[in-house]
Design a protein around this motif. Sequence first.
Motif, PDB file in Angstrom:
ATOM      1  N   GLN A   1      56.742  33.742 -33.340  1.00 40.64           N
ATOM      2  CA  GLN A   1      56.006  32.796 -32.504  1.00 40.64           C
ATOM      3  C   GLN A   1      56.335  31.354 -32.890  1.00 40.64           C
ATOM      4  OE1 GLN A   1      52.109  34.304 -33.182  1.00 40.64           O
ATOM      5  NE2 GLN A   1      52.617  36.163 -32.009  1.00 40.64           N
TER       6      GLN A   1
ATOM      7  N   VAL B   1      68.494  27.278 -19.443  1.00 41.87           N
ATOM      8  CA  VAL B   1      67.691  26.776 -20.558  1.00 41.87           C
ATOM      9  C   VAL B   1      68.582  26.769 -21.784  1.00 41.87           C
ATOM     10  CG1 VAL B   1      65.715  27.239 -22.026  1.00 41.87           C
ATOM     11  CG2 VAL B   1      65.584  27.701 -19.566  1.00 41.87           C
TER      12      VAL B   1
ATOM     13  N   GLN C   1      59.730  30.629 -31.437  1.00 44.67           N
ATOM     14  CA  GLN C   1      59.634  30.477 -29.972  1.00 44.67           C
ATOM     15  C   GLN C   1      59.034  29.113 -29.619  1.00 44.67           C
ATOM     16  OE1 GLN C   1      58.695  33.944 -27.522  1.00 44.67           O
ATOM     17  NE2 GLN C   1      60.905  33.682 -27.769  1.00 44.67           N
ATOM     18  N   ALA C   2      58.002  28.704 -30.349  1.00 42.85           N
ATOM     19  CA  ALA C   2      57.373  27.396 -30.073  1.00 42.85           C
ATOM     20  C   ALA C   2      58.382  26.282 -30.316  1.00 42.85           C
ATOM     21  CB  ALA C   2      56.149  27.219 -30.963  1.00 42.85           C
TER      22      ALA C   2
ATOM     23  N   GLN D   1      61.628  26.534 -30.122  1.00 42.35           N
ATOM     24  CA  GLN D   1      62.661  26.573 -29.075  1.00 42.35           C
ATOM     25  C   GLN D   1      62.120  25.985 -27.775  1.00 42.35           C
ATOM     26  OE1 GLN D   1      63.625  30.744 -29.177  1.00 42.35           O
ATOM     27  NE2 GLN D   1      65.448  30.417 -30.453  1.00 42.35           N
ATOM     28  N   LYS D   2      60.822  26.123 -27.569  1.00 39.25           N
ATOM     29  CA  LYS D   2      60.191  25.579 -26.350  1.00 39.25           C
ATOM     30  C   LYS D   2      60.070  24.063 -26.449  1.00 39.25           C
ATOM     31  CE  LYS D   2      55.761  25.965 -23.821  1.00 39.25           C
ATOM     32  NZ  LYS D   2      55.202  24.710 -24.443  1.00 39.25           N
ATOM     33  N   ASN D   3      59.761  23.583 -27.652  1.00 37.10           N
ATOM     34  CA  ASN D   3      59.472  22.152 -27.804  1.00 37.10           C
ATOM     35  C   ASN D   3      60.674  21.301 -28.196  1.00 37.10           C
ATOM     36  OD1 ASN D   3      56.787  22.746 -27.231  1.00 37.10           O
ATOM     37  ND2 ASN D   3      56.318  23.152 -29.390  1.00 37.10           N
TER      38      ASN D   3
ATOM     39  N   GLN E   1      68.888  26.601 -24.906  1.00 37.09           N
ATOM     40  CA  GLN E   1      68.282  26.654 -26.240  1.00 37.09           C
ATOM     41  C   GLN E   1      69.373  26.864 -27.287  1.00 37.09           C
ATOM     42  OE1 GLN E   1      65.586  25.727 -26.985  1.00 37.09           O
ATOM     43  NE2 GLN E   1      64.441  25.801 -25.062  1.00 37.09           N
TER      44      GLN E   1
END
Length: 237
Positions: A102, A8, A105-106, A108-110, A10
């Motif tokens: 949070q 991943v 993290q969001a 990094q996820k998106n 990131q």
Amino acid sequence: MSHSFRAVDQKTLLVVGCDTGVGKTVTTSALAAYWQKYRGHESLGLMKLMQTGLGDDELYQQLFSHLTHWDVVTPLKFTAPLAPPLAADQEGKTIDLGVVWQTLQAMQKNHGHVLVEALGSLGSPVTHELTVADIAALWRLETILVVPVQLGAMGQAIAQVALARQTKVKLKGLVLSCASPEAEVKVEDWATPAMLASFTHLPVLGVVPYLSDSERESLPHLAEVTAGFDLEKLAYF
Ligand SMILES: Nc1ncnc2c1ncn2[C@@H]1O[C@H](COP(=O)(O)OP(=O)(O)OP(=O)(O)O)[C@@H](O)[C@H]1O
Ligand SMILES: C[C@H](N)[C@@H](CCCCCC(=O)O)NC(=O)O
Ligand SMILES: [Mg+2]
């Protein structure tokens, strides 16, 4: 059949400075504008860690909120232009780092890449217990340090790097920022790249030239600033 799982990948880059008002926002805007110009098809998460007073989030919204595939977010904002714990105290609030975490993290996820501007300097308190350096280290963020081109900048930079080393911040390089026309011709005198590199063992990734007010709000101008950066040294790009 071999299963090759792509790690991943990131990439989050944190922009910190030797002090407040040294050019973190200009540098972050320039990096974001570069991204938009040369890798516009890839979405970016752009985040101000948290903000006190006015200025940064407002500029980021003005410059980038039209890019609908990007997220441009400042998770916590306080009115008083002070260190966040003090500004929060004045509003009868505490700093909820969970909200900031949070949001990161969001992002990094998106998004494949996330660009974060910190606040103040590496030593600036983010809560009553933690500094910017602590957060950068805890969250293991690759970090670059913005150094203002002014007399005294080398002492500031060397001290900030010492704090980063002590706190185990993943510091990747320095960016010199010229906040006055005079600073541009004083780089060798006031923020000598060779001396900074030898004392800090970090590369000088680039110099942000003096930009007029309109240039600081022009994506093409800002992108050109970063085009001259030594970005290969940043895994980020
Ligand atoms: N390269 C530059 N050219 C012209 N002016 C600059 C430049 N860099 C900084 N400045 C001036 O210094 C001011 C502060 O810069 P900037 O907002 O980027 O600092 P900062 O480190 O992000 O501050 P903060 O700690 O408040 O986030 C700018 O509003 C601008 O007036
Ligand atoms: C008000 C400033 N602009 C900045 C906060 C700077 C706090 C510095 C505290 C310190 O190191 O003494 N806020 C911000 O970047 O959102
Ligand atoms: Mg700023």
